[in-house]
Design a protein around this motif. Structure first.
Motif, PDB file in Angstrom:
ATOM      1  N   LEU A 231      -7.678 -62.724  10.437  1.00  0.00           N
ATOM      2  CA  LEU A 231      -7.169 -62.951  11.785  1.00  0.00           C
ATOM      3  C   LEU A 231      -7.663 -61.820  12.684  1.00  0.00           C
ATOM      4  N   VAL A 232      -8.297 -62.176  13.802  1.00  0.00           N
ATOM      5  CA  VAL A 232      -8.818 -61.187  14.735  1.00  0.00           C
ATOM      6  C   VAL A 232      -7.963 -61.199  15.999  1.00  0.00           C
ATOM      7  N   THR A 233      -7.536 -60.012  16.441  1.00  0.00           N
ATOM      8  CA  THR A 233      -6.874 -59.875  17.739  1.00  0.00           C
ATOM      9  C   THR A 233      -7.618 -58.820  18.548  1.00  0.00           C
ATOM     10  N   LYS A 234      -7.600 -58.973  19.854  1.00  0.00           N
ATOM     11  CA  LYS A 234      -8.330 -58.042  20.705  1.00  0.00           C
ATOM     12  C   LYS A 234      -7.535 -57.784  21.965  1.00  0.00           C
ATOM     13  N   THR A 235      -7.458 -56.522  22.389  1.00  0.00           N
ATOM     14  CA  THR A 235      -6.739 -56.162  23.610  1.00  0.00           C
ATOM     15  C   THR A 235      -7.539 -55.145  24.402  1.00  0.00           C
ATOM     16  N   ALA A 236      -7.257 -55.112  25.698  1.00  0.00           N
ATOM     17  CA  ALA A 236      -7.783 -54.073  26.586  1.00  0.00           C
ATOM     18  C   ALA A 236      -6.590 -53.389  27.225  1.00  0.00           C
ATOM     19  N   PRO A 237      -6.694 -52.097  27.567  1.00  0.00           N
ATOM     20  CA  PRO A 237      -5.539 -51.399  28.134  1.00  0.00           C
ATOM     21  C   PRO A 237      -5.157 -51.888  29.517  1.00  0.00           C
ATOM     22  N   THR A 238      -6.032 -52.638  30.168  1.00  0.00           N
ATOM     23  CA  THR A 238      -5.755 -53.151  31.505  1.00  0.00           C
ATOM     24  C   THR A 238      -6.549 -54.424  31.716  1.00  0.00           C
ATOM     25  N   ASP A 239      -6.127 -55.236  32.675  1.00  0.00           N
ATOM     26  CA  ASP A 239      -6.885 -56.452  32.961  1.00  0.00           C
ATOM     27  C   ASP A 239      -7.826 -56.261  34.145  1.00  0.00           C
ATOM     28  N   LYS A 240      -7.843 -55.050  34.724  1.00  0.00           N
ATOM     29  CA  LYS A 240      -8.759 -54.736  35.823  1.00  0.00           C
ATOM     30  C   LYS A 240      -9.277 -53.320  35.647  1.00  0.00           C
ATOM     31  N   ILE A 241     -10.570 -53.098  35.918  1.00  0.00           N
ATOM     32  CA  ILE A 241     -11.139 -51.754  35.963  1.00  0.00           C
ATOM     33  C   ILE A 241     -12.055 -51.679  37.171  1.00  0.00           C
TER      34      ILE A 241
ATOM     35  N   THR B 230      -9.563 -52.622  21.905  1.00  0.00           N
ATOM     36  CA  THR B 230      -9.023 -52.445  20.552  1.00  0.00           C
ATOM     37  C   THR B 230      -9.105 -53.775  19.825  1.00  0.00           C
ATOM     38  N   VAL B 231      -9.795 -53.770  18.684  1.00  0.00           N
ATOM     39  CA  VAL B 231      -9.937 -54.984  17.867  1.00  0.00           C
ATOM     40  C   VAL B 231      -9.253 -54.724  16.538  1.00  0.00           C
ATOM     41  N   THR B 232      -8.373 -55.653  16.143  1.00  0.00           N
ATOM     42  CA  THR B 232      -7.675 -55.535  14.858  1.00  0.00           C
ATOM     43  C   THR B 232      -8.022 -56.735  13.994  1.00  0.00           C
ATOM     44  N   VAL B 233      -8.445 -56.442  12.775  1.00  0.00           N
ATOM     45  CA  VAL B 233      -8.735 -57.495  11.792  1.00  0.00           C
ATOM     46  C   VAL B 233      -7.653 -57.420  10.725  1.00  0.00           C
ATOM     47  N   THR B 234      -6.950 -58.541  10.498  1.00  0.00           N
ATOM     48  CA  THR B 234      -5.856 -58.594   9.528  1.00  0.00           C
ATOM     49  C   THR B 234      -6.115 -59.729   8.551  1.00  0.00           C
TER      50      THR B 234
ATOM     51  N   PRO C  19     -21.492 -54.530  10.002  1.00  0.00           N
ATOM     52  CA  PRO C  19     -21.622 -55.307   8.757  1.00  0.00           C
ATOM     53  C   PRO C  19     -20.966 -54.596   7.567  1.00  0.00           C
ATOM     54  N   ASN C  20     -20.741 -55.405   6.526  1.00  0.00           N
ATOM     55  CA  ASN C  20     -20.271 -54.886   5.235  1.00  0.00           C
ATOM     56  C   ASN C  20     -19.031 -54.009   5.363  1.00  0.00           C
ATOM     57  N   ARG C  21     -18.064 -54.497   6.131  1.00  0.00           N
ATOM     58  CA  ARG C  21     -16.806 -53.766   6.200  1.00  0.00           C
ATOM     59  C   ARG C  21     -16.063 -53.926   4.876  1.00  0.00           C
ATOM     60  N   THR C  22     -15.368 -52.879   4.496  1.00  0.00           N
ATOM     61  CA  THR C  22     -14.671 -52.873   3.207  1.00  0.00           C
ATOM     62  C   THR C  22     -13.638 -53.993   3.142  1.00  0.00           C
TER      63      THR C  22
ATOM     64  N   GLU D 263      -3.326 -56.674   4.663  1.00  0.00           N
ATOM     65  CA  GLU D 263      -3.862 -55.411   5.185  1.00  0.00           C
ATOM     66  C   GLU D 263      -4.544 -55.633   6.531  1.00  0.00           C
ATOM     67  N   SER D 264      -4.492 -54.586   7.398  1.00  0.00           N
ATOM     68  CA  SER D 264      -5.128 -54.636   8.714  1.00  0.00           C
ATOM     69  C   SER D 264      -6.053 -53.447   8.878  1.00  0.00           C
ATOM     70  N   ARG D 265      -7.021 -53.597   9.783  1.00  0.00           N
ATOM     71  CA  ARG D 265      -7.927 -52.502  10.137  1.00  0.00           C
ATOM     72  C   ARG D 265      -8.220 -52.608  11.625  1.00  0.00           C
ATOM     73  N   THR D 266      -8.232 -51.440  12.314  1.00  0.00           N
ATOM     74  CA  THR D 266      -8.415 -51.411  13.764  1.00  0.00           C
ATOM     75  C   THR D 266      -9.741 -50.753  14.121  1.00  0.00           C
TER      76      THR D 266
END
Length: 700
Positions: free
Chosen positions: A434-444, A453-457, A499-502, A508-511
C-alpha cells in the motif's frame, strides 16, 4: 320683464298653498285690460316620511307551529318636526298559514278577514315616532318558500312612498320523524380468533318524535359467540347469530340510541354485516339500513430468516468474519417456538454466537455448528438477531457459502423463507503493498522546495520480497531532486527510481522523503509515487498514490521580526537582554531563513543564549544565524542576545530576517532603542523597548 322671487316653506302642517302675483299701473295711467293683471301657482308642502319594516321570529316554521311577524311603522322625516298624515296598514298573510291574529294599532286593527290584516285610519306619527304591530298565524302547509308583505296605504303629503312596503320570507317544513341507522366494526379487518365490536346507532334526524321500531342484525356465519356488550335496551334478544330488538321506544327529534354487539371472527374471507330498521312510520326509508364490509384474515405466523456477512470478499488468513442472522415474524399472530441451526463452513475456526433481545434460550457451538434450540416465540412483526463470528483459515482460499435454517415450527403460512445463505471469499496469503503520499502543504510559491513523504506498507499477510519504488516528478518542477541513497533520477522520463528495496514483512512500513523545487511558472501539479507489483501480490489497486500541490506566484509565508530590550534605560556596565521574535504570519510554512543582528558599538561582550552553535555565530558585535528551520504558519521562534553597555548615549539595535521568495519583506526587521547613562547617577526618563512601553520609576 321677468321677476324671480324665492321663499322657504316654514309651515309644519302639510297641504296645498296658493301664491298669487298682481300687477297695477301707476296712478293716472289707464289699463284697458285688467283680466290678465293677476297670476297664481299652487305648491304642495310635504312634511312627513312614513316607512315600514317587517321581520319573522324565525326563518323556518314547522307545520302546526305558530309563526310571528313584527311590523314597525316609523316617521323618518329628518327635516322638521312634523306629524304624518293618518295611514292604513294592510298585510295579506299567505294561505299556507291559518288562524291569523294581529295585535296593536291606534286605533286597534279590525278583525282579520281571509288572512288579510287591515288597520285603517291609523293615527299620524310625530317625527321619529314608531308603532309596532304583531301578527301571529299557524303554519299549516309545507312550502319551500313563502313571502309575507306589509304595505302602507292612504298616506298624504309624504316625501317618498318607495319605503311603504316590507316583506319577510321563509319556509315551512313538514313535521315528521326520520329514523336513521349507522353501523361500524372495530376492527373492520380482524384476524381469525379476534373479537369484533359492532357499534349500531339509531338516530331520529327528523323534527318530530318517531314511532316505535324494530332493529335486526344478522351477523354473518364467519362469526361466532354473538353477544351484547353491556346491558342492551329492553326488547332485545340474540338467537344464534340473529340480533332482534322489537318494540323499541320512540325517539324524540335529535335523540339517538346505541346498541353494541360483539362476535368472534372464525372463518377467513370477506364479510358484510347489515343492520336494518323496520316497523317505522318514516316517509324516508333510504337511511333505514347500514352495512359494514371487511375481511377476516387467517390467523398465521410466518417466520422468515435473513443473513449477512462482514466482510464478504478479500478475507485473509486470521481475519474475523461477522455473520448477522435475523429471524422475524411477518405473520399476524405470535409464532411457535423454533430451532435455529447454522453450520459454519470448515474454512473458519473459533466460531462464537450471541443473541440480541428479545431474550431466549442460549445457543451452543459444536464442531462449527451453531444450534439454538427452543427459541422463544416472536410476536407479530418482532425480530431476533444472532451475531456469529468466525476466523478465516489460510488453507482454504475460495468462496464459502454459509446457510442458516429455522425449523421445528408450527402454524406457519410458509416455510419457503426458513433458510438464508451468504457467500464469503477467502483469499490465499499474499503480500499487499500500500502506497500513501503526502505533501506538507497544498500550495507553494514559485522557486520554492517541497518535501513529499511517501510511505510503503505491506498490508498483506506475507513478506513482500524486494520491490521498486518510483516517484514521477510533476511538470512545473525542476529536475533537481533530493532522495535517499540508492535512488536515481531518470531525466528522460522525469522519474526517481528506487530499485531493490528491502523486503517488507507483513504489517511493516517504510517511509521515503523526496524534495523537489518548483519552477517559475504558477500551475497546479500532481505528484505520483508507485511501486511495481511484487510476486504473488493479488491486490494492486493500492500500489500508487498522489499528492496535489499548486504552484503560485505569491509567497505563502510572511516572516515578521519584533525586538525588545530587557531595560530601556541602563547605566554603563549593566547587561541588556535583547529578545528577537520571528513569526510566520502567512498561511503556509516558510523556507529556511537567516537572521542577522549588528549590535551597536555602545555595547560589548555580545553573546547569544539558547541557540545551537551550528545555527548562530558571533563575530565581534555581529550575530549571524543561517539555515534556520522552516516555521509553520502562525509559528514563532525567539532568540536572546546579551550585551554589556560600555558607552553612554542612545543606541538602537536592529535585527533582520531574510529568506528566498518571500513577497512581503517590509516587516522583516525589528529594533529596540536603549538609553545608556553614565554609571553612578540616578536613572531618569522613559523609553520604548519595542516590546511595550517602559516607564522608569526608580532612582539610585
Amino acid at each position: 320683464m321677468t321677476y324671480r322671487i324665492g321663499a322657504t316653506a316654514t309651515g309644519t302642517t302639510p297641504g296645498k298653498v296658493t301664491n298669487t302675483a298682481t300687477v297695477k299701473l301707476d296712478s293716472g295711467t289707464a289699463d284697458t285690460n285688467t283680466a290678465n293683471d293677476t297670476s297664481s301657482v299652487d305648491v304642495t308642502i310635504q312634511t312627513a316620511d312614513l316607512t315600514v319594516t317587517k321581520t319573522a321570529s324565525k326563518a323556518v316554521y314547522l307545520t302546526g307551529e305558530q309563526a310571528s311577524w313584527t311590523v314597525t311603522v316609523s316617521n323618518t322625516n329628518a327635516l322638521n318636526s312634523t306629524t304624518s298624515s293618518t295611514y292604513t296598514l294592510r298585510d295579506v298573510v299567505p294561505s299556507t298559514f291559518t288562524d291569523v291574529v294581529v295585535i296593536g294599532g291606534s286605533p286597534a286593527c279590525a278583525a282579520v278577514t281571509n288572512n288579510t290584516v287591515t288597520c285603517d285610519n291609523q293615527a299620524g306619527l310625530v317625527t321619529g315616532g314608531t308603532r309596532t304591530y304583531t301578527i301571529t298565524a299557524t303554519a299549516r302547509t309545507a312550502t319551500t318558500a313563502y313571502t309575507n308583505t306589509a304595505e302602507l296605504l292612504n298616506t298624504s303629503f309624504e316625501r317618498s312612498t318607495d319605503n311603504n312596503t316590507a316583506s319577510a320570507t321563509g319556509q315551512i317544513q313538514a313535521t315528521e320523524a326520520d329514523l336513521a341507522v349507522t353501523k361500524t366494526a372495530t376492527p373492520l379487518d380482524p384476524i381469525a380468533g379476534q373479537t369484533v365490536t359492532f357499534d349500531i346507532k339509531v338516530s331520529n334526524v327528523g323534527n318530530a318524535t318517531s314511532s316505535t321500531y324494530t332493529l335486526t342484525d344478522a351477523v354473518p356465519s364467519q362469526f361466532t359467540n354473538v353477544n351484547f356488550s353491556g346491558t342492551p335496551p329492553g326488547g332485545c334478544s340474540i338467537t344464534g347469530n340473529a340480533v332482534n330488538c322489537t318494540s323499541q321506544a320512540t325517539l324524540a327529534a335529535g335523540a339517538s340510541r346505541d346498541y353494541k354487539v360483539t362476535a368472534v371472527a372464525t372463518t377467513a374471507g370477506a364479510y358484510t354485516n347489515k343492520a336494518e330498521l323496520t316497523g317505522t312510520t318514516d316517509k324516508n326509508t333510504a337511511n333505514n339500513t347500514s352495512s359494514v364490509t371487511g375481511t377476516i384474515a387467517a390467523a398465521t405466523s410466518d417466520l422468515t430468516i435473513s443473513k449477512t456477512a462482514t466482510p464478504t470478499t478479500g478475507v485473509k488468513k486470521g481475519a474475523t468474519v461477522t455473520y448477522t442472522v435475523e429471524v422475524a415474524n411477518s405473520g399476524n399472530v405470535p409464532s411457535s417456538t423454533y430451532t435455529l441451526t447454522d453450520p459454519v463452513p470448515a474454512a473458519f475456526t473459533n466460531v462464537t454466537v450471541a443473541t440480541v433481545a428479545p431474550a431466549t434460550t442460549a445457543c451452543t457451538v459444536t464442531n462449527n455448528t451453531v444450534t439454538c434450540l427452543n427459541q422463544a416465540a416472536l410476536a407479530p412483526n418482532a425480530k431476533r438477531t444472532y451475531t456469529i463470528t468466525a476466523v478465516a483459515n489460510e488453507t482454504v482460499a475460495g468462496t464459502h457459502t454459509n446457510t442458516a435454517t429455522i425449523a421445528d415450527t408450527t402454524g406457519e403460512a410458509s416455510t419457503t423463507n426458513n433458510s438464508a445463505s451468504v457467500d464469503v471469499g477467502i483469499i490465499a496469503s499474499a503480500p499487499d503493498l500500500l502506497v500513501t503520499k503526502t505533501a506538507p502543504t497544498d500550495k507553494i510559491s514559485i522557486n520554492q522546495p517541497v518535501e513529499y513523504t511517501v510511505t510503503v506498507t505491506n498490508v498483506g499477510d506475507q513478506a513482500s520480497g524486494a520491490y521498486t519504488l518510483s516517484d514521477k516528478v510533476p511538470g512545473g518542477f525542476g529536475l533537481a531532486v533530493t532522495a535517499e541513497f540508492g535512488c536515481s533520477l531518470d531525466q528522460a522520463t522525469r522519474t526517481v527510481n528506487c530499485p531493490n528495496r528491502t523486503s517488507l514483512a507483513a504489517g511493516e512500513s517504510r517511509t521515503y522523503k523526496f524534495t523537489m523545487t518548483a519552477g517559475d511558472m504558477p500551475q497546479p501539479t500532481l505528484n505520483k509515487a508507485f511501486v511495481t507489483p511484487v510476486a504473488g501480490e493479488v491486490v494492486t489497486t493500492n500500489n500508487e498514490a498522489t499528492a496535489p500541490v499548486e504552484i503560485i506566484a505569491e509567497s505563502l509565508y510572511d516572516l515578521s521580526v519584533s525586538k525588545g530590550a530587557s531595560q530601556g534605560i541602563v547605566q554603563v556596565g549593566e547587561t541588556v537582554d535583547f529578545t528577537i521574535t520571528v513569526t510566520n504570519a502567512g498561511v503556509g510554512p516558510s523556507d529556511v531563513y537567516s537572521l542577522r543582528d549588528e549590535v551597536p558599538s555602545a555595547f560589548a561582550s555580545v553573546d547569544f543564549v539558547g541557540v545551537r552553535p551550528d545555527e548562530c555565530s558571533v563575530l565581534g558585535n555581529i550575530v549571524t544565524c543561517t539555515n534556520l528551520p522552516s516555521l509553520a504558519a502562525g509559528a514563532t521562534r525567539t532568540f536572546t542576545i546579551k550585551a554589556n553597555a560600555v558607552n553612554a548615549g542612545t543606541a538602537t539595535n536592529t535585527a533582520s530576517a531574510s529568506t528566498v521568495g518571500e513577497t512581503n519583506t517590509t516587516n522583516n526587521s525589528g529594533s529596540a532603542p536603549v538609553t545608556i547613562q553614565e554609571a553612578g547617577g540616578p536613572l531618569v526618563g522613559t523609553a520604548d523597548s519595542n516590546g511595550g512601553a517602559f516607564t522608569l520609576d526608580k532612582s539610585t
